[in-house]
Structures are given as C-alpha cells and as structure tokens.
Design a protein around this motif. Structure first.
Motif, PDB file in Angstrom:
ATOM      1  N   ARG A 174       0.827  -1.213   0.000  1.00  0.00           N
ATOM      2  CA  ARG A 174       0.000   0.000   0.000  1.00  0.00           C
ATOM      3  C   ARG A 174       0.860   1.262   0.000  1.00  0.00           C
ATOM      4  NH1 ARG A 174      -2.429   3.069   4.357  1.00  0.00           N
ATOM      5  NH2 ARG A 174      -4.152   4.300   3.546  1.00  0.00           N
TER       6      ARG A 174
ATOM      7  N   PRO B 230     -16.429   4.324  -1.397  1.00  0.00           N
ATOM      8  CA  PRO B 230     -15.821   3.528  -0.322  1.00  0.00           C
ATOM      9  C   PRO B 230     -16.184   2.043  -0.372  1.00  0.00           C
ATOM     10  CG  PRO B 230     -16.608   5.597   0.555  1.00  0.00           C
ATOM     11  CD  PRO B 230     -17.070   5.524  -0.892  1.00  0.00           C
TER      12      PRO B 230
ATOM     13  N   CYS C   7     -16.661   0.378  -2.977  1.00  0.00           N
ATOM     14  CA  CYS C   7     -16.128  -0.144  -4.239  1.00  0.00           C
ATOM     15  C   CYS C   7     -17.151  -1.045  -4.905  1.00  0.00           C
ATOM     16  CB  CYS C   7     -14.802  -0.855  -4.032  1.00  0.00           C
ATOM     17  SG  CYS C   7     -13.486   0.266  -3.579  1.00  0.00           S
TER      18      CYS C   7
ATOM     19  N   GLN D  33     -10.363  -1.440  -4.611  1.00  0.00           N
ATOM     20  CA  GLN D  33     -10.299  -1.128  -3.188  1.00  0.00           C
ATOM     21  C   GLN D  33      -8.905  -0.643  -2.789  1.00  0.00           C
ATOM     22  OE1 GLN D  33     -11.519  -4.965  -1.779  1.00  0.00           O
ATOM     23  NE2 GLN D  33     -13.694  -4.417  -1.755  1.00  0.00           N
ATOM     24  N   LEU D  34      -7.879  -1.323  -3.264  1.00  0.00           N
ATOM     25  CA  LEU D  34      -6.501  -0.947  -2.925  1.00  0.00           C
ATOM     26  C   LEU D  34      -6.109   0.393  -3.533  1.00  0.00           C
ATOM     27  CD1 LEU D  34      -4.900  -4.461  -3.340  1.00  0.00           C
ATOM     28  CD2 LEU D  34      -5.169  -3.192  -1.198  1.00  0.00           C
TER      29      LEU D  34
ATOM     30  N   GLN E 199      -6.681   7.807  -1.414  1.00  0.00           N
ATOM     31  CA  GLN E 199      -7.208   8.582  -0.294  1.00  0.00           C
ATOM     32  C   GLN E 199      -6.096   8.979   0.664  1.00  0.00           C
ATOM     33  OE1 GLN E 199     -10.219   5.689   0.843  1.00  0.00           O
ATOM     34  NE2 GLN E 199     -11.829   7.175   0.345  1.00  0.00           N
ATOM     35  N   PHE E 200      -5.196   8.063   0.940  1.00  0.00           N
ATOM     36  CA  PHE E 200      -4.078   8.363   1.824  1.00  0.00           C
ATOM     37  C   PHE E 200      -3.186   9.452   1.232  1.00  0.00           C
ATOM     38  CE2 PHE E 200       0.260   7.791   3.329  1.00  0.00           C
ATOM     39  CZ  PHE E 200       0.054   7.886   4.710  1.00  0.00           C
TER      40      PHE E 200
ATOM     41  N   THR F 278      -8.120   2.818  -4.349  1.00  0.00           N
ATOM     42  CA  THR F 278      -8.872   3.858  -3.645  1.00  0.00           C
ATOM     43  C   THR F 278      -8.227   4.179  -2.306  1.00  0.00           C
ATOM     44  OG1 THR F 278     -10.954   3.368  -4.745  1.00  0.00           O
ATOM     45  CG2 THR F 278     -11.103   4.380  -2.574  1.00  0.00           C
ATOM     46  N   SER F 279      -7.860   3.158  -1.567  1.00  0.00           N
ATOM     47  CA  SER F 279      -7.234   3.362  -0.263  1.00  0.00           C
ATOM     48  C   SER F 279      -5.923   4.146  -0.396  1.00  0.00           C
ATOM     49  CB  SER F 279      -6.976   2.006   0.392  1.00  0.00           C
ATOM     50  OG  SER F 279      -6.265   2.155   1.583  1.00  0.00           O
ATOM     51  N   ALA F 280      -5.100   3.758  -1.341  1.00  0.00           N
ATOM     52  CA  ALA F 280      -3.822   4.452  -1.546  1.00  0.00           C
ATOM     53  C   ALA F 280      -4.032   5.892  -1.989  1.00  0.00           C
ATOM     54  CB  ALA F 280      -2.981   3.696  -2.579  1.00  0.00           C
TER      55      ALA F 280
ATOM     56  N   ARG G  25     -10.797  -6.135  -5.837  1.00  0.00           N
ATOM     57  CA  ARG G  25      -9.742  -5.840  -4.856  1.00  0.00           C
ATOM     58  C   ARG G  25      -8.787  -4.756  -5.353  1.00  0.00           C
ATOM     59  NH1 ARG G  25      -8.627  -4.883   0.033  1.00  0.00           N
ATOM     60  NH2 ARG G  25      -6.680  -5.691   0.791  1.00  0.00           N
TER      61      ARG G  25
END
Length: 69
Positions: free
Chosen positions: A16, A40, A42, A50-51, A57-58, A53-55, A47
């Motif tokens: 990530r 959120p 997804c 999801q990954l 957002q961070f 999006t998470s990266a 997957r």
C-alpha cells in the motif's frame, strides 16, 4: 488515468505504501484540485479498486487534495 505498469488484478502484490507513493508523485507532478476514486464500498468489489482507492485517499490526504467518490 495512469496504470503505472501494474497488471490488472496485480495490486494485491504491491505494498500500500508503494501505491500511495506513486499516487503522491503524480499529485506532485500534476497538482490536481481533486482526485476521483471509487466509492468507499467499491461497487464492483474488485480488490484492485479497493486498494487503489485506499492508496489514493491516503496520498490525497497527505497532499491536502480533495477526494471525490
């Protein structure tokens, strides 16, 4: 959109922090006012989505860039 050479279905093999770093680099280069990501939940359940999006957002949070889902 930029795929950064990652194959479809292959993001589970990428840490990530690396995805976030790649996204942060693009934010620094392109200076967007906002980033569009998957919702959120997804909606597809994929997957990679999801990954990514998470990266994103961070990285966007670190750069102070708005995120839209």
């Amino acid at each position: 959109m930029e795929l950064a050479g990652h194959p479809d279905g292959g993001l589970t093999d990428v840490p990530r922090h690396r995805l976030a770093s790649e996204t942060a680099r693009l934010i620094g280069e392109r200076r967007p006012s906002r980033i569009l990501v998957f919702d959120p939940g997804c909606v597809t359940g994929h997957r990679d989505h999801q990954l990514a999006t998470s990266a994103a957002q961070f990285a966007a949070g670190q750069a102070g860039v708005a995120v839209l889902g």
